[in-house]
Write an enzyme that holds these catalytic residues in place. Structure first.
Site, PDB file in Angstrom:
ATOM      1  N   SER A 662       1.002  -1.335  -0.056  1.00  0.00           N
ATOM      2  CA  SER A 662      -0.031  -0.058  -0.051  1.00  0.00           C
ATOM      3  C   SER A 662       0.865   1.160  -0.024  1.00  0.00           C
ATOM      4  O   SER A 662       1.753   1.614  -0.950  1.00  0.00           O
ATOM      5  CB  SER A 662      -0.840  -0.099   1.233  1.00  0.00           C
ATOM      6  OG  SER A 662      -1.875   0.949   1.058  1.00  0.00           O
ATOM      7  N   ASP A 735      -9.225  -4.623  -5.832  1.00  0.00           N
ATOM      8  CA  ASP A 735      -8.491  -3.707  -4.870  1.00  0.00           C
ATOM      9  C   ASP A 735      -9.889  -2.825  -4.640  1.00  0.00           C
ATOM     10  O   ASP A 735     -10.180  -1.985  -5.505  1.00  0.00           O
ATOM     11  CB  ASP A 735      -7.284  -2.948  -5.153  1.00  0.00           C
ATOM     12  CG  ASP A 735      -6.759  -2.211  -3.922  1.00  0.00           C
ATOM     13  OD1 ASP A 735      -7.323  -2.282  -3.167  1.00  0.00           O
ATOM     14  OD2 ASP A 735      -5.437  -2.407  -4.025  1.00  0.00           O
ATOM     15  N   HIS A 769      -7.511  -5.198  -1.635  1.00  0.00           N
ATOM     16  CA  HIS A 769      -6.251  -4.750  -1.227  1.00  0.00           C
ATOM     17  C   HIS A 769      -5.342  -5.597  -0.327  1.00  0.00           C
ATOM     18  O   HIS A 769      -3.985  -5.498  -0.656  1.00  0.00           O
ATOM     19  CB  HIS A 769      -6.838  -3.525  -0.274  1.00  0.00           C
ATOM     20  CG  HIS A 769      -5.285  -2.552  -0.009  1.00  0.00           C
ATOM     21  ND1 HIS A 769      -4.989  -1.881  -1.017  1.00  0.00           N
ATOM     22  CD2 HIS A 769      -4.886  -2.236   1.153  1.00  0.00           C
ATOM     23  CE1 HIS A 769      -4.048  -0.934  -0.645  1.00  0.00           C
ATOM     24  NE2 HIS A 769      -3.820  -1.024   0.614  1.00  0.00           N
TER      25      HIS A 769
END
Length: 805
Positions: A662, A735, A769
């Site tokens: 991330s 995601d 994610h």
């Protein structure tokens, strides 16, 4: 000319086909050493009953199969769910449940259906029952189990709408739930629809920061699907399984019963919907119903909230909830600054209340200087704790008052949100007979627990605080050779309590402490992966070139021989601070039991790498401008980490890789673009072009039009031509994280490819994610091992790198 064009087209086709063929094939598995740990059983989860006499022990499914993630998915108004079950599309679940008596250790297995997928276990206030959901192919069943006998029964003929609601105990004999309406009929079609109108959006001068939220409504048919699946029937269900519907089905954003059970605070979503914001910002009708579903008071209408400024809040009532120790009194907050944090005002919020029968005017209780940030009520004496937050200074304050007469407000603390060393802890709560949680009180004292951050690492604590003097007294603090956290009070005065204790060699288990004597062990969970005990770790402290103190946890692989220089991976995630001292504070503990699972980079230890984990990457400066020096600060921090590891004799400077997930992926790409410190990188689920998140990213307070230069300077996409070290990009195709659209990885890969760089793009089907399916986890680890082995472990030595370019 025609032949030349044909040849060129054929050449491009061959190139495209060759490019497409790279990396295609079946899911891969990592080496056996990693697979053995991946396949080890998970340590069970525990939940302590409100009466503190029993534990619920849940056996989780560690990695669901990709088939679970391949189920149908609708992505509507900010929610993704399985239309067959009306449940969240991807959620963890347990496969077995048992109860354990604290006194004698006896255990009772709960008989659940074969193949059960247990979710959302909740204790009744008296501990006599638990409720849980069971996800089936047709929907989420509601089950109620007797904790004395372990007998569980399904509530017949109902399915719970857990994608847009759930269930809660209202008292020890009754639950409230949002059910699938029994008469909702067939669903609108959602596959192969022939459109009969275009998809249109329009703006007419309204200003508002539109965040890059995914899964929004896009078409008129999406609106129909949303109305069908989001609708729920509010109901009360007793422990015998009797169901009583309350009111008519609606799309509820809130439906909460008053503490006395006589009223329901209801917020119903209504049209017009928006294609720019999620359902949380859709218009709403807010009402108070009686327990039969009849409207007794119209609270108001909430408009479409598409004009909230960046970092702002809505105008009008927000955070409406019942005061848990009053029969039926609502409390809420309203902005005094138009919801704009940049507006200069003496008071930013006011706190209001309104009591049954709701026929009077709301009463203002008090105002706050800064943004109101939450409240908690005590058991008695009108005690209320509340917080406010100063966005400009990043300071949070805690206050205590008597909400019945809040003229006397006492400040408990005023701390920078990054000052972990000064954190006094979080108030301990208990469950009331009405199901609500309140802060525990014992005379003039409340109780607090916290992580206990210190220069030696985290040493969790349990303490009590006198509300009159604000003096604290430590009841317990974790020792220096283990890691032990507070888990729950047993008596009212805090002399007997549960802890969760672990050490480098012992897995986490529940204990009972009674005074300063030897703790009594309650659970006996065993080490699922003994081979990991040969891993060593230590806290490493060092300084950045500008004098900022930094830390990392150095992990060394099993069988490491002192003095051997190893290929090393720096794994990190940048964090923001307003002050050098806070940036240098130690986080985490080396006394914790090492567990490795999922897509953890720590699996690389089993392949002979050293890991500098959680290497500090502080971004220090005023909240408005700290990112002006983002690139320099992460490069300098990375340089300092490598220098320290080399100085310690464990790292081969010519074989260092970097990775992150991330925001850590964003950091990784920047480090490869702006330095020559690393041989290769792994970037998972990142965002690399900040112009695609123009109303802010992470905690950046300015928008793209206010800070155009910074948005481009920190975007590695704009420097793809300088990423001349190999980078592995991994991203979930689904995601749902704000800002990290899959296209971010796709476009960076294309930019690197177009500039002749070395990159590999792995897109994981159905993953979000984070990655959860067994096949995805295994493949991700295989990709990481192969990449670092090829470009770091087996890399040829290179000359000493420059710090930056």
């Amino acid at each position: 000319m025609k032949n030349a064009i044909t040849s060129a087209v054929a050449f491009l086709f061959v190139c495209a086909a060759a490019s497409f063929a790279i990396g295609q094939g079946s899911y891969k598995q990592p080496p056996k050493e990693i697979m053995d740990v991946l396949n080890a059983p998970a340590i069970p989860g525990t939940s302590i009953s409100p009466t503190r006499d029993k534990l619920a022990i849940l056996v989780p499914l560690r990695y669901p199969p990709i088939a679970d993630l391949s189920q149908p998915m609708l992505r509507l108004a900010g929610t993704r769910f399985n239309p067959a079950t009306n449940a969240p599309h991807t959620q963890g679940y347990s496969v077995a449940l048992r109860f354990k008596n604290v006194a004698d250790g006896n255990e009772i297995d709960v008989a659940v259906p074969a193949g059960a997928k247990i979710v959302s276990l909740q204790w009744a206030p008296d501990g006599g029952h638990v409720a849980f959901g069971n996800v089936t192919p047709n929907g989420v069943e509601l089950w109620i189990a007797d904790t004395a006998t372990g007998k569980a029964n399904r509530v017949k003929n109902v399915y719970v709408n857990t994608a847009f609601g759930g269930f809660d105990w209202e008292n020890s004999n009754e639950l409230s739930a949002r059910l699938i309406p029994t008469n909702r009929g067939p669903a609108p079609q959602y596959r192969d629809i022939v459109p009969n109108e275009p998809n249109i959006q329009e703006t007419t001068g309204r200003r508002g920061a539109i965040a890059t939220v995914q899964d929004l409504l896009k078409t008129p048919n999406d609106e129909k699907l949303y109305e069908y699946y989001a609708a729920g029937q509010l109901a009360l269900i007793d422990t015998s399984g009797k169901v009583r519907n309350v009111g008519q089905p609606a799309i509820f954003s809130d439906a909460s019963f008053s503490p006395d059970g006589k009223y329901v605070y209801v917020s119903r979503v209504r049209r017009p919907y928006s294609y720019l914001v999620p359902a949380s910002r859709f218009p709403k009708t807010v009402e108070i119903w009686d327990a039969s579903g009849k409207v007794v008071h119209k609270f108001g209408e909430v408009p479409l909230l598409d004009n909230i400024v960046s970092g702002g809040v809505q105008t009008g009532p927000r955070g409406v909830s019942w005061i848990p120790v009053e029969p039926a009194t609502l409390m809420w907050t309203e902005a005094l600054d138009g919801g704009n944090p940049r507006t200069k005002v003496a008071q930013r919020d006011k706190v209001m209340k309104l009591a049954a029968p709701f026929n009077g005017a709301p009463t203002e209780m008090f105002k706050t200087e800064h943004r109101f940030q939450g409240r908690a009520f005590g058991e008695r004496d009108g005690m209320m704790i509340f917080y406010d937050f100063n966005r400009d200074t990043q300071r949070r304050r805690m206050f205590v008052t008597d909400y019945r007469n809040p003229s006397n407000v006492k400040q408990v603390f005023d701390l920078n949100v990054s000052d972990r060393y000064a954190d006094i802890g979080t108030p301990i709560t208990k469950q009331l007979p009405n199901g609500a949680s309140v802060v525990r009180q014992n005379g003039d004292h409340i109780f607090l627990s916290g992580s206990g951050a210190s220069p030696e690492g985290d040493r969790p604590f349990f303490r009590k605080m006198n509300l009159k003097t604000l003096q604290t007294e430590e009841v317990f603090r974790s020792g220096i050779e283990e890691y032990e956290t507070f888990a729950g009070m047993i008596d009212d005065n805090g002399t007997q309590f549960f802890t969760r204790k672990e050490s480098v060699t012992a897995p986490p288990n529940i204990f009972i402490r009674n005074g300063s004597g030897t703790p009594k062990q309650v659970t006996n969970f065993e080490d699922p992966a003994p081979q990991l005990r040969n891993i060593t770790k230590q806290l490493v402290k060092y300084k950045r070139a500008d004098g900022v103190d930094l830390t990392a946890t150095l992990y060394l692989p099993p069988g490491y021989k002192e003095g051997t220089r190893l290929p090393t991976i720096v794994w990190a995630y940048p964090r923001s601070f307003t002050d050098d001292d806070f940036a240098g504070q130690v986080t985490g503990s080396t006394n914790r039991f090492t567990q490795i699972g999922g897509i953890s980079h720590l699996f690389l230890l089993l392949q002979g790498y050293a890991i500098l984990d959680n290497a500090a990457m502080p971004i220090i400066g005023p909240p408005e401008t700290k990112n002006d020096t983002f690139v320099k600060q992460v490069v300098d921090s990375a340089q300092a980490a490598i220098d320290k590891a080399v100085e310690m004799g464990v790292t081969d400077r010519s074989r260092v890789g970097v990775g992150g997930h991330s925001y850590g992926a964003f950091m990784t790409a920047n480090l490869l673009a702006h330095s020559d410190l690393f041989r290769a990188g792994v970037a998972r689920s990142g965002a690399y072009n900040r112009t695609l998140t123009p109303f802010g990213f992470q905690d950046e307070q300015r928008d793209f039009w206010e800070a155009t230069r910074i948005y481009t300077e920190v975007s590695p996409f704009f420097y793809a031509n300088k990423i001349n070290e190999p980078i592995l990009l991994i991203h979930g195709e689904a995601d749902n994280n704000q800002g990290t659209f899959p296209v971010q990885s796709e476009r960076l890969f294309a930019a690197i490819q177009g500039n002749g760089g070395t990159a590999r793009l792995v897109m994981l089907p159905h993953e979000s994610h984070g990655y959860s399916a067994k096949e995805s986890v295994q493949h991700t680890l295989a990709e990481m091992v192969n990449w670092f082995d090829k470009y770091v472990k087996n890399a040829k030595p290179k000359p000493e790198p420059a710090a930056s370019r």
